[in-house]
Design an enzyme around this catalytic site. Structure first.
Site, PDB file in Angstrom:
ATOM      1  N   GLU A   1       0.835  -1.222   0.000  1.00  0.00           N
ATOM      2  CA  GLU A   1       0.000   0.000   0.000  1.00  0.00           C
ATOM      3  C   GLU A   1       0.863   1.263   0.000  1.00  0.00           C
ATOM      4  O   GLU A   1       2.079   1.209   0.226  1.00  0.00           O
ATOM      5  CB  GLU A   1      -0.937   0.004   1.204  1.00  0.00           C
ATOM      6  CG  GLU A   1      -0.195  -0.024   2.536  1.00  0.00           C
ATOM      7  CD  GLU A   1      -0.814   0.870   3.587  1.00  0.00           C
ATOM      8  OE1 GLU A   1      -1.092   2.035   3.273  1.00  0.00           O
ATOM      9  OE2 GLU A   1      -0.985   0.387   4.735  1.00  0.00           O
TER      10      GLU A   1
ATOM     11  N   LYS B   1      -2.851  -1.458  15.269  1.00  0.00           N
ATOM     12  CA  LYS B   1      -2.208  -0.659  16.311  1.00  0.00           C
ATOM     13  C   LYS B   1      -3.113  -0.502  17.508  1.00  0.00           C
ATOM     14  O   LYS B   1      -4.323  -0.377  17.375  1.00  0.00           O
ATOM     15  CB  LYS B   1      -1.903   0.725  15.776  1.00  0.00           C
ATOM     16  CG  LYS B   1      -0.536   0.821  15.245  1.00  0.00           C
ATOM     17  CD  LYS B   1      -0.057   2.250  15.281  1.00  0.00           C
ATOM     18  CE  LYS B   1       1.155   2.346  14.398  1.00  0.00           C
ATOM     19  NZ  LYS B   1       0.784   2.328  12.996  1.00  0.00           N
TER      20      LYS B   1
HETATM   21  N1  PSU Z   1      -2.079   1.538  10.475  1.00  0.00           N
HETATM   22  C1  PSU Z   1      -0.760   1.801  10.573  1.00  0.00           C
HETATM   23  N2  PSU Z   1      -0.163   2.624   9.677  1.00  0.00           N
HETATM   24  C2  PSU Z   1      -0.870   3.183   8.663  1.00  0.00           C
HETATM   25  C3  PSU Z   1      -2.252   2.871   8.557  1.00  0.00           C
HETATM   26  C4  PSU Z   1      -2.813   2.060   9.480  1.00  0.00           C
HETATM   27  O1  PSU Z   1      -0.121   1.302  11.463  1.00  0.00           O
HETATM   28  O2  PSU Z   1      -0.289   3.926   7.864  1.00  0.00           O
HETATM   29  C5  PSU Z   1      -3.030   3.410   7.403  1.00  0.00           C
HETATM   30  C6  PSU Z   1      -3.415   2.258   6.463  1.00  0.00           C
HETATM   31  O3  PSU Z   1      -3.268   2.676   5.129  1.00  0.00           O
HETATM   32  C7  PSU Z   1      -4.870   2.024   6.799  1.00  0.00           C
HETATM   33  C8  PSU Z   1      -5.321   3.416   7.114  1.00  0.00           C
HETATM   34  O4  PSU Z   1      -5.597   1.457   5.734  1.00  0.00           O
HETATM   35  O5  PSU Z   1      -4.242   3.980   7.852  1.00  0.00           O
HETATM   36  C9  PSU Z   1      -6.589   3.436   7.927  1.00  0.00           C
HETATM   37  O6  PSU Z   1      -7.075   4.745   7.988  1.00  0.00           O
HETATM   38  P1  PSU Z   1      -8.568   4.999   8.511  1.00  0.00           P
HETATM   39  O7  PSU Z   1      -8.527   4.623   9.958  1.00  0.00           O
HETATM   40  O8  PSU Z   1      -8.782   6.469   8.285  1.00  0.00           O
HETATM   41  O9  PSU Z   1      -9.472   4.125   7.682  1.00  0.00           O
END
Ligand code: PSU
Ligand code: MN
EC number: 4.2.1.70
Length: 322
Positions: A25, A158
């Site tokens: 990604e 996380k």
């Molecule tokens: N978790 C991490 N690092 C990240 C992300 C999640 O440890 O960079 C990123 C991923 O791309 C995940 C996104 O899909 O954050 C989720 O964002 P949201 O909670 O806004 O959907």
């Protein structure tokens, strides 16, 4: 073939030949890691996938097209400030407007499925946020996992999230959450958490067999394959939790919401841990890329074996009585 999708020629050729490919990604490049560690890590992830015997295909939106498989200069471009974070709902507008975008887990899964890639490596998936009772903040990654046929190899999610609720949501949506060499759900910076996974696999071959079982049955959706952070890179659980609490409090006080929340928390965590979270993040990402490469190799091999004519076990002669 497609107005809004470009598959790198090397990736397309590998997929046609049933060779292993791993999707990566780009939100972690544009919004998850600071410059220049982001470009360096993105390149190292591609190298780790190659070292495992698979071809990396980093996914992003560039000039209004989903691109599957990038060049080094594309990674550099995504590392510049101002690149939009693109999840499922953002794709149509960003594509139509001809802009650039960094794809989240959800958007990367969509691209991978369109391209025919079954294995994807990242750091951690998005999930149910702490305080969901008042914010209703649930990452679109979870819904995507329920409907898109891609295995996401990650270090769990996380602890900035509510992991218990994240697991409940995945259970409701029928998404298998598998521990790779562990019985517990990996908690990103720290390996062990008292939350059980649905099941455990101890090899890439076993993981690949499970994926074939799911998709051969036509059970739509993805799988979470949780790989614990390598022990030597893990952070102290209590120190991480204290930093997370502070970051979550700050976000709430400053009114940080929506798609900004995850990048905000990641950045604050890095500051609060004096950069330790960055080193741990890098280590687990590389480990996940390596494991995903191994699973992609095993999956491609098993599919090729299934496609072989079975001369010995199924003779071309009708048994007596037919
Ligand atoms: N978790 C991490 N690092 C990240 C992300 C999640 O440890 O960079 C990123 C991923 O791309 C995940 C996104 O899909 O954050 C989720 O964002 P949201 O909670 O806004 O959907
Ligand atoms: Mn959200």
């Amino acid at each position: 073939m497609h107005d809004f999708l470009s598959i790198h020629p090397a990736v397309a050729a590998a997929l046609r030949a049933n060779q292993p490919v791993v999707a990566l990604e780009s939100t972690l490049i544009s919004h998850g890691l600071p410059h220049p560690a982001n470009v360096e890590t993105a390149l190292a992830l591609e190298a780790a996938v190659r070292a495992a015997g698979a071809l990396p295909a980093t996914v992003a939106v560039l000039d209004g097209r989903i691109r599957v498989g990038l060049e080094a200069e594309d990674l550099e471009r995504l590392a510049q400030p101002g690149v939009r974070k693109v999840s499922r709902r953002d794709l149509p507008l960003v594509l139509a407007s001809g802009a650039d975008g960094a794809t989240t887990v959800a958007a990367t899964m969509i691209a991978a499925e369109l391209a025919g890639i079954s294995v994807f490596a990242t750091g951690g998936i998005g999930g149910v946020h702490r305080g969901v009772e008042t914010t209703l903040d649930i990452s679109a990654d979870l819904e995507e996992l329920s409907q898109t046929d891609v295995a996401v190899v990650c270090a769990g999610a996380k602890a900035i999230l509510d992991l218990q609720k994240t697991l409940e949501y995945l259970e409701t949506k029928g998404v298998p959450v598998i521990g790779f060499g562990t019985d517990r759900f990996p908690a990103f910076y720290t390996a062990s958490l008292p939350l059980p996974v649905d099941g455990r696999v101890d090899s890439a071959d076993d993981a690949a067999r499970m994926l074939r079982a799911k998709w051969q049955l036509g059970l739509k959706g993805g799988v979470v394959i949780g790989v614990p952070i390598p022990e030597e890179a893990a952070l102290d659980a209590e120190a991480v939790e204290a930093a997370i609490r502070q970051a979550v409090d700050e976000a709430e006080n400053q009114g940080v919401r929506g798609k900004e929340l995850t990048p905000f928390l990641l950045k604050r965590l890095e500051e609060l841990t004096g950069g330790a979270s960055l080193a741990a993040n890098r280590a687990l990402l590389l480990n996940n890329a390596r494991v995903a490469g191994q699973i992609a190799v095993a999956y491609a091999r098993q599919k090729a074996e299934m496609a072989l004519p079975r001369k010995v076990t199924a003779p071309n002669k009708r048994p007596p009585g037919y």
